[in-house]
Design an enzyme around this catalytic site. Sequence first.
Site, PDB file in Angstrom:
ATOM      1  CG  ASN A  93      -0.436  -0.227   2.517  1.00  0.00           C
ATOM      2  OD1 ASN A  93       0.604  -0.854   2.685  1.00  0.00           O
ATOM      3  ND2 ASN A  93      -1.099   0.286   3.523  1.00  0.00           N
ATOM      4  CD  GLU A 118      -1.555   4.615   4.634  1.00  0.00           C
ATOM      5  OE1 GLU A 118      -1.069   5.441   5.438  1.00  0.00           O
ATOM      6  OE2 GLU A 118      -2.291   3.661   4.996  1.00  0.00           O
ATOM      7  CD  GLU A 156      -5.370  -5.776  -1.622  1.00  0.00           C
ATOM      8  OE1 GLU A 156      -4.785  -4.680  -1.467  1.00  0.00           O
ATOM      9  OE2 GLU A 156      -6.165  -6.240  -0.788  1.00  0.00           O
ATOM     10  CB  CYS A 181      -5.261  -1.294  -1.887  1.00  0.00           C
ATOM     11  SG  CYS A 181      -6.612  -0.537  -0.973  1.00  0.00           S
TER      12      CYS A 181
END
Length: 130
Positions: free
Chosen positions: A42, A44, A55, A53
């Site tokens: 991830n 941010e 994924e 994210c």
Amino acid sequence: MENRELIAKAKKAMENAYAPYSHFQVGAALLAKDGRVFTGCNVENATYGAAICAERTAVTKAVSEGAREFVKIAIVSSGGDLTPPCGICRQVLFEFMKEGQVVLWSEKEGEQVFPLLALLPLGFGSENIK
Ligand code: THU
């Protein structure tokens, strides 16, 4: 590739998580049909809403390297519990991995495997655009 190998790669990817706001680190490892593995963490952002994210990092890396068909994705986090993918990630996975498996792992609960279609029944796909 065995699930445990993919989980190990997801754990390694988690080490690169950029999560200074949530302090919740996530790692993912995505197995492509051609055998390549693409990892992600991830990432941010100070605006919070721009967070990406793990994924989706993995899927974006894969597609940008020419892989579009995937077999399974392993997801781990620093949280201690299983980490089910968020709704946006389920939809992104649906685009490229309708028949794929989602492998979740935590120290406490071990490994659990779900077909993506069990996590996202009736996803929106290309056949819905007319
Ligand atoms: N996150 C992921 O990377 N994957 C998930 O499946 C759940 C949530 C990230 C987004 C954000 O950086 C942090 O975890 C807290 O929500």
